[in-house]
Design an enzyme around this catalytic site. Sequence first.
Site, PDB file in Angstrom:
ATOM      1  CG  ASP B  17      -0.256   0.017   2.349  1.00  0.00           C
ATOM      2  OD1 ASP B  17       1.026   0.346   2.546  1.00  0.00           O
ATOM      3  OD2 ASP B  17      -0.926  -0.454   3.370  1.00  0.00           O
ATOM      4  CD1 TRP B  47     -11.773 -24.782  -2.550  1.00  0.00           C
ATOM      5  CD2 TRP B  47     -11.957 -26.869  -1.736  1.00  0.00           C
ATOM      6  NE1 TRP B  47     -11.188 -24.923  -1.437  1.00  0.00           N
ATOM      7  CE2 TRP B  47     -11.485 -26.016  -0.676  1.00  0.00           C
ATOM      8  CE3 TRP B  47     -12.417 -28.188  -1.354  1.00  0.00           C
ATOM      9  CZ2 TRP B  47     -10.679 -26.427   0.434  1.00  0.00           C
ATOM     10  CZ3 TRP B  47     -11.960 -28.713  -0.042  1.00  0.00           C
ATOM     11  CH2 TRP B  47     -11.276 -27.863   0.712  1.00  0.00           C
ATOM     12  CB  THR B  59     -13.461 -25.034   3.785  1.00  0.00           C
ATOM     13  OG1 THR B  59     -12.261 -24.316   3.419  1.00  0.00           O
ATOM     14  CG2 THR B  59     -13.284 -26.328   3.859  1.00  0.00           C
ATOM     15  N   PRO B  60     -15.933 -22.250   3.537  1.00  0.00           N
ATOM     16  CG  PRO B  60     -17.918 -21.544   2.481  1.00  0.00           C
ATOM     17  CD  PRO B  60     -17.038 -22.865   2.798  1.00  0.00           C
ATOM     18  CE  LYS B  90     -24.391 -29.572  10.615  1.00  0.00           C
ATOM     19  NZ  LYS B  90     -25.592 -28.972  10.124  1.00  0.00           N
TER      20      LYS B  90
END
Lengths: 139, 139, 139, 139
Positions: B17, B47, B59-60, B90
């Site tokens: 940046d 995926w 795998t969010p 989960k």
Amino acid sequence: MSKVHVHRVEVCFGDCDPAGIVFFPNFSKWMDTASLAFFMACGIPPWRELVKTRGIIGTPLLEIHTKFIQAATYGETLEVHTSIESWAAKTFRQRHVIKRGDTLICEGTEVRAFCVRDADNPDRIRAIPVPDDIKALCT
Amino acid sequence: MSKVHVHRVEVCFGDCDPAGIVFFPNFSKWMDTASLAFFMACGIPPWRELVKTRGIIGTPLLEIHTKFIQAATYGETLEVHTSIESWAAKTFRQRHVIKRGDTLICEGTEVRAFCVRDADNPDRIRAIPVPDDIKALCT
Amino acid sequence: MSKVHVHRVEVCFGDCDPAGIVFFPNFSKWMDTASLAFFMACGIPPWRELVKTRGIIGTPLLEIHTKFIQAATYGETLEVHTSIESWAAKTFRQRHVIKRGDTLICEGTEVRAFCVRDADNPDRIRAIPVPDDIKALCT
Amino acid sequence: MSKVHVHRVEVCFGDCDPAGIVFFPNFSKWMDTASLAFFMACGIPPWRELVKTRGIIGTPLLEIHTKFIQAATYGETLEVHTSIESWAAKTFRQRHVIKRGDTLICEGTEVRAFCVRDADNPDRIRAIPVPDDIKALCT
């Protein structure tokens, strides 16, 4: 009490990943934009001005903590609600709540510090005490 | 015990940046890349294959927590050391430690879930129990 | 004659590089956003709808050509003026002019094609003839 | 004759869009990375060093022209083959050919200039004649 600033984001196609939802680091990018928008709405100049007048290069991050509640996708408009949760001697905690209408999309906090370049080694940056005048403008 | 995978990152000019240092959401991007690299190193297909055979789109993220210790800049090579800290029914918590040589740059954890598209509404995604075979491959 | 659509962009800190100016691939990203905004302003649904009704996944790029005239930086608002310069059987050329007020920042053209997934191999995409109804909506 | 440098890129999940393929501005980002990698491979210091010794902040873009031949996706490794096609008094044209194995993915040219900050107005940057010693190192 902190002021609250609302920054709008239009989600772009290129902000989304092969699952069709916002690639999560973009939420961090939007929180960063909202962080600066908050300060500018409080009357503080952008960092490229402040670096000339006071040496402050910005408010680099020390820590972030974000929870993702709902996915978002392109074509949607999000609102980032930004405030300052608390001030410490050399740091502050900024809070961002991202909504799509009334739906909570994600929320998080950032610990940041006002930083300047080290006089002895301009490649290094270091935190300074939170400037009182800036703090006053934000509250 | 989790396996540990090391993913190398070469920091680019465009990752940095106006302060000349890595724009922090890129650390999240590299952790995400390291997350998938970890699974692939454990023998799990990417995926785009898994979505065809088992409906798993990836795998969010449910939550991230990152601490930034040292700045990094372009031209430097970083290593992301990735492991799985814990498994729930989960979800699972993945840990990433980013170093430049022996210097700790940043570290963080991610809570993720294996997700599929909802049968009734393919625009929605939902978490499934962590597949036993995938868990076995990672430990 | 093509319609012209104007898309506004607020330049963010994280869009800029260590030279303090917009990292140039972001101009391509904004042109891509302006491209979709153009079609949506013409009454065409977003790709995630069109893929369900007509199989069209979007308008991938075949070619881009961009000239950069003036630098821009964060805190500035830019306008992307988008139109369609010409149509061919299977492709079209979209034109984007980016301005800050009256100052020309950059301008460029993109050659794009409406694409669908190949029926025999869904990992491949292929161009289709420009749909007449879409073309009619844009002119 | 120009030297040729090969820069490797591992495509990440987050580099890909909802169509599952590389979001095209990332090709520009990789060409930019390959551009700097070319100069560093020729023995030229990174811009953050050169700005201190000679005021050169980098080689901003004047123009890009890219053709996209094949899509690419995450988990793939690409090679960017970079050379300098021609030199003018104040600009040069750099060429990048991106391949996946023997498959041509995209190719393009960039017109760039070595730039310094304007002495009278450090917010402005301007091109300087191509330094002879840098040119000599690249050929």
